[in-house]
Design an enzyme around this catalytic site. Structure first.
Site, PDB file in Angstrom:
ATOM      1  N   SER A  23       0.838  -1.207   0.000  1.00 31.42           N
ATOM      2  CA  SER A  23       0.000   0.000   0.000  1.00 31.42           C
ATOM      3  C   SER A  23       0.867   1.250   0.000  1.00 31.42           C
ATOM      4  O   SER A  23       0.354   2.363   0.019  1.00 31.42           O
ATOM      5  CB  SER A  23      -0.937  -0.013   1.209  1.00 31.42           C
ATOM      6  OG  SER A  23      -0.195  -0.173   2.408  1.00 31.42           O
ATOM      7  N   THR A 155     -41.296  24.573 -10.017  1.00 33.33           N
ATOM      8  CA  THR A 155     -41.537  23.200  -9.569  1.00 33.33           C
ATOM      9  C   THR A 155     -41.768  22.420 -10.859  1.00 33.33           C
ATOM     10  O   THR A 155     -42.316  22.976 -11.821  1.00 33.33           O
ATOM     11  CB  THR A 155     -42.794  23.078  -8.662  1.00 33.33           C
ATOM     12  OG1 THR A 155     -43.928  23.544  -9.390  1.00 33.33           O
ATOM     13  CG2 THR A 155     -42.647  23.888  -7.390  1.00 33.33           C
ATOM     14  N   HIS A 156     -41.331  21.199 -10.897  1.00 29.53           N
ATOM     15  CA  HIS A 156     -41.418  20.380 -12.129  1.00 29.53           C
ATOM     16  C   HIS A 156     -40.742  21.082 -13.300  1.00 29.53           C
ATOM     17  O   HIS A 156     -41.114  20.872 -14.449  1.00 29.53           O
ATOM     18  CB  HIS A 156     -42.878  20.078 -12.503  1.00 29.53           C
ATOM     19  CG  HIS A 156     -43.715  19.606 -11.351  1.00 29.53           C
ATOM     20  ND1 HIS A 156     -43.818  18.284 -10.991  1.00 29.53           N
ATOM     21  CD2 HIS A 156     -44.462  20.293 -10.455  1.00 29.53           C
ATOM     22  CE1 HIS A 156     -44.616  18.172  -9.929  1.00 29.53           C
ATOM     23  NE2 HIS A 156     -45.004  19.378  -9.589  1.00 29.53           N
ATOM     24  N   SER A 277     -15.763  24.662 -27.844  1.00 29.85           N
ATOM     25  CA  SER A 277     -15.921  23.403 -28.549  1.00 29.85           C
ATOM     26  C   SER A 277     -14.860  23.333 -29.638  1.00 29.85           C
ATOM     27  O   SER A 277     -14.453  24.351 -30.184  1.00 29.85           O
ATOM     28  CB  SER A 277     -17.324  23.349 -29.165  1.00 29.85           C
ATOM     29  OG  SER A 277     -17.318  22.516 -30.299  1.00 29.85           O
ATOM     30  N   LYS A 283     -19.858  27.927 -29.395  1.00 28.32           N
ATOM     31  CA  LYS A 283     -20.100  27.315 -28.090  1.00 28.32           C
ATOM     32  C   LYS A 283     -19.253  27.891 -26.963  1.00 28.32           C
ATOM     33  O   LYS A 283     -18.082  28.189 -27.123  1.00 28.32           O
ATOM     34  CB  LYS A 283     -19.809  25.802 -28.160  1.00 28.32           C
ATOM     35  CG  LYS A 283     -20.811  25.021 -28.969  1.00 28.32           C
ATOM     36  CD  LYS A 283     -22.192  24.948 -28.338  1.00 28.32           C
ATOM     37  CE  LYS A 283     -22.299  23.884 -27.285  1.00 28.32           C
ATOM     38  NZ  LYS A 283     -22.133  22.528 -27.774  1.00 28.32           N
ATOM     39  N   GLU A 290     -20.446  20.924 -15.154  1.00 24.59           N
ATOM     40  CA  GLU A 290     -20.684  19.540 -15.592  1.00 24.59           C
ATOM     41  C   GLU A 290     -19.714  18.576 -14.909  1.00 24.59           C
ATOM     42  O   GLU A 290     -20.075  17.457 -14.538  1.00 24.59           O
ATOM     43  CB  GLU A 290     -20.560  19.425 -17.110  1.00 24.59           C
ATOM     44  CG  GLU A 290     -21.729  20.105 -17.829  1.00 24.59           C
ATOM     45  CD  GLU A 290     -21.532  20.188 -19.334  1.00 24.59           C
ATOM     46  OE1 GLU A 290     -20.783  19.376 -19.901  1.00 24.59           O
ATOM     47  OE2 GLU A 290     -22.131  21.093 -19.944  1.00 24.59           O
ATOM     48  N   TYR A 317      -8.947  -6.735  12.707  1.00 24.45           N
ATOM     49  CA  TYR A 317      -8.388  -6.239  11.451  1.00 24.45           C
ATOM     50  C   TYR A 317      -8.409  -7.323  10.379  1.00 24.45           C
ATOM     51  O   TYR A 317      -8.130  -8.488  10.638  1.00 24.45           O
ATOM     52  CB  TYR A 317      -6.941  -5.757  11.666  1.00 24.45           C
ATOM     53  CG  TYR A 317      -6.316  -5.245  10.384  1.00 24.45           C
ATOM     54  CD1 TYR A 317      -6.532  -3.937   9.970  1.00 24.45           C
ATOM     55  CD2 TYR A 317      -5.548  -6.077   9.571  1.00 24.45           C
ATOM     56  CE1 TYR A 317      -5.992  -3.473   8.776  1.00 24.45           C
ATOM     57  CE2 TYR A 317      -5.008  -5.626   8.379  1.00 24.45           C
ATOM     58  CZ  TYR A 317      -5.229  -4.318   7.985  1.00 24.45           C
ATOM     59  OH  TYR A 317      -4.703  -3.858   6.808  1.00 24.45           O
ATOM     60  N   LYS A 325      -8.209   3.370   2.113  1.00 26.94           N
ATOM     61  CA  LYS A 325      -7.496   4.637   1.901  1.00 26.94           C
ATOM     62  C   LYS A 325      -7.688   5.254   0.530  1.00 26.94           C
ATOM     63  O   LYS A 325      -8.009   6.441   0.412  1.00 26.94           O
ATOM     64  CB  LYS A 325      -6.009   4.433   2.191  1.00 26.94           C
ATOM     65  CG  LYS A 325      -5.726   4.450   3.674  1.00 26.94           C
ATOM     66  CD  LYS A 325      -4.370   3.910   3.995  1.00 26.94           C
ATOM     67  CE  LYS A 325      -4.406   2.921   5.132  1.00 26.94           C
ATOM     68  NZ  LYS A 325      -5.214   1.718   4.915  1.00 26.94           N
TER      69      LYS A 325
HETATM   70  N1  ARG Z   1      -1.141  -1.234   5.267  1.00 24.88           N
HETATM   71  C1  ARG Z   1      -2.088  -1.751   6.208  1.00 24.88           C
HETATM   72  C2  ARG Z   1      -3.431  -1.071   6.009  1.00 24.88           C
HETATM   73  O1  ARG Z   1      -3.459  -0.089   5.376  1.00 24.88           O
HETATM   74  C3  ARG Z   1      -1.601  -1.519   7.590  1.00 24.88           C
HETATM   75  C4  ARG Z   1      -2.126  -2.482   8.607  1.00 24.88           C
HETATM   76  C5  ARG Z   1      -1.493  -3.791   8.435  1.00 24.88           C
HETATM   77  N2  ARG Z   1      -1.871  -4.722   9.443  1.00 24.88           N
HETATM   78  C6  ARG Z   1      -1.818  -6.043   9.249  1.00 24.88           C
HETATM   79  N3  ARG Z   1      -2.202  -6.799  10.216  1.00 24.88           N
HETATM   80  N4  ARG Z   1      -1.371  -6.553   8.130  1.00 24.88           N
HETATM   81  O2  ARG Z   1      -4.442  -1.510   6.475  1.00 24.88           O
END
Ligand code: ARG
Length: 462
Positions: A23, A155-156, A277, A283, A290, A317, A325
């Site tokens: 990551s 409205t509408h 355009s 245009k 948009e 976890y 993320k």
């Molecule tokens: N890169 C991981 C994440 O974004 C960090 C946590 C990793 N934890 C684990 N038990 N592998 O979630």
């Protein structure tokens, strides 16, 4: 290179697994929060004598130097480091040896990532709130300048009753004001430190969770360690708040697109905020509006992606959660790109009051007022409504308006009509008489502007 967790393994991971697993490509943007979290954690470990003071004296300057290197671009990110947490820890250990190896005592990447993410999002919410408040300020200015710019409200998508551009602006201002408070609520709820949840069951070390939370500026600590590492509600809630905000911007965009069409021509966008355009020379396109409307779909997508990632995860976890993320980062980037451009587009548009007024005059938007005129003369509303309906259809058939219809024709429908009907149905009267709280009368909209300005001032001074 050996992985930090390679102790239990005999062989290397497949390169494709490394690629899937890593990551670092996107979570490197958490570096500042990761370093702040590590410094707070190290200080607490030293305070509680879990690591020696001499380690702390090596760890802090080394982490700050790493931070400097990341910012200057000198830091080398390697896919083999997997994520930002391991990249920084590995580099720290290269620089300060055993002291670096002791930093992860009483901590897991699970509480580390939850901490970093909360810290990062709290900060980003602050940045978005700043942009949102500036947009609100722009809306107040546009409203102030257009208190008497009469236009039909719909409205509408059919002309309905009289309003003003200011009244419209303040409708959106009220939506955005709610977005501000929604984001503030969300930030307040996420303002708890999960650090010390460990992998999922806390730790046997005598850590001080309150101290790290305080040091990092949190209101308090999360209550349950399983929840502390598994919770992503705060990210989902943020995505929901951003989705609602984008819904508002998207509806607003739709109005802008309609208003600058040849069919309406209520506004003209500045050249700086429109595009041309490649083939049609005449245009001038409202691409900004948009794109904001289009990017709304993208933010909704992030919300649904994260809800779906989380929906069947058992505690605690799971690596699925790493998918949180990119979605949240993308939504934040998108919203931050849209807000300032949208405000600038509004601030620089030209308002075609003449066209707005013409549309208001032609649409029988004073028909309700005509009926109300009869009601004030003693007729029950439903009868007044029927008589006025007849007048409107008569006008429509003869290409007249209620303003241009002769009094004699009015009186054929009801003896209650007198010469003062013209004043009662004039656009000016229709507008200035609609002064109930929330209405479009200029004095009332001025009050609405004042209310939003006070809301903004309260945030500037806090
Ligand atoms: N890169 C991981 C994440 O974004 C960090 C946590 C990793 N934890 C684990 N038990 N592998 O979630």
């Amino acid at each position: 290179m050996a992985k930090l967790w390679s102790g239990r393994f005999d062989g290397d991971t497949d390169a494709l697994v490394d690629e899937l697993n890593a990551s670092i490509g996107f979570d490197k943007r958490l570096y500042k929060e990761d370093i702040a979290g590590s410094i707070a954690h190290a200080k607490m470990l030293a305070e509680r004598e879990i690591i020696p003071q001499s380690d702390l004296e090596l760890i802090i300057p080394a982490l700050l130097a790493i931070c400097g290197d990341i910012e200057s671009g000198a830091f080398e990110f390697r896919q083999s480091d997997e994520d930002i947490h391991m990249a920084i820890e590995a580099e720290l250990t290269r620089r300060v040896g055993n002291a670096g190896k002791r930093l992860h005592t009483a901590r897991s990447r699970n509480d580390q990532v939850a901490l970093d993410f909360r810290l990062y999002l709290k900060n980003e919410i602050g940045a978005i709130l700043g942009q949102l408040c500036r947009l609100l300020d722009t809306l107040c200015t546009v409203a102030q300048d257009n208190l008497d710019a009469v236009m039909p409200a719909y409205t509408h998508l059919q002309r309905a009753q009289p309003s003003t551009l200011a009244h419209y602006m303040m409708a959106y201002a009220n939506m955005l004001r709610r977005d501000v408070t929604r984001l503030e609520d969300c930030r307040e709820r996420m303002d708890l430190s999960p650090l010390g949840s460990g992998a999922l069951a806390g730790t046997t070390y005598p850590i001080d969770r309150e101290a790290t939370a305080r040091e990092l500026g949190f209101e308090g600590v999360t209550e349950n360690s399983l929840d502390g590492v598994s919770d992503r509600d705060y990210a989902i809630e943020l995505l929901a708040a951003l989705s609602i905000l984008m819904t508002h911007l998207s509806r607003f965009s739709e109005e802008i697109i309609l208003w600058c069409s040849w069919e309406f021509k209520f506004i003209e966008l500045s050249d700086r905020y429109s595009t041309g355009s490649s083939i049609m020379p005449q245009k001038k396109n409202p691409d900004v509006a948009e794109l904001v409307r289009g990017k709304t779909g993208r933010v909704y997508g992030s919300l649904f992606a994260l809800l779906t990632v989380m929906k069947a995860l058992p505690l605690a976890y799971n690596k699925d959660m790493q998918e949180d993320k990119e979605q949240v980062f993308d939504a934040i980037d998108t919203v931050k790109k849209c807000l300032p451009v949208f405000g600038a587009m509004l601030a620089t548009m030209t308002v075609r009051r003449d066209n707005m007024r013409r549309a208001a005059a032609e649409g029988f938007i004073n028909a309700t007022d005509c009926a109300d005129y009869l009601v004030k003369k003693g007729l029950p509303f439903r009868d007044a409504y029927t008589i006025t309906g007849g007048l409107v259809s008569l006008c429509a058939a003869e290409n007249l308006t209620l303003e241009t219809l002769e009094l004699a024709r009015y009186r054929e429908k009801s003896e209650l009509f007198a010469a003062d009907v013209y004043d009662a149905i004039s656009l000016e009267t229709c507008l200035s008489e609609r002064r109930t709280p929330g209405g479009p009368a200029p004095a009332e909209v001025a009050r609405q502007i004042e209310s939003v300005r006070e809301f903004l001032e309260a945030r500037q001074s806090s």
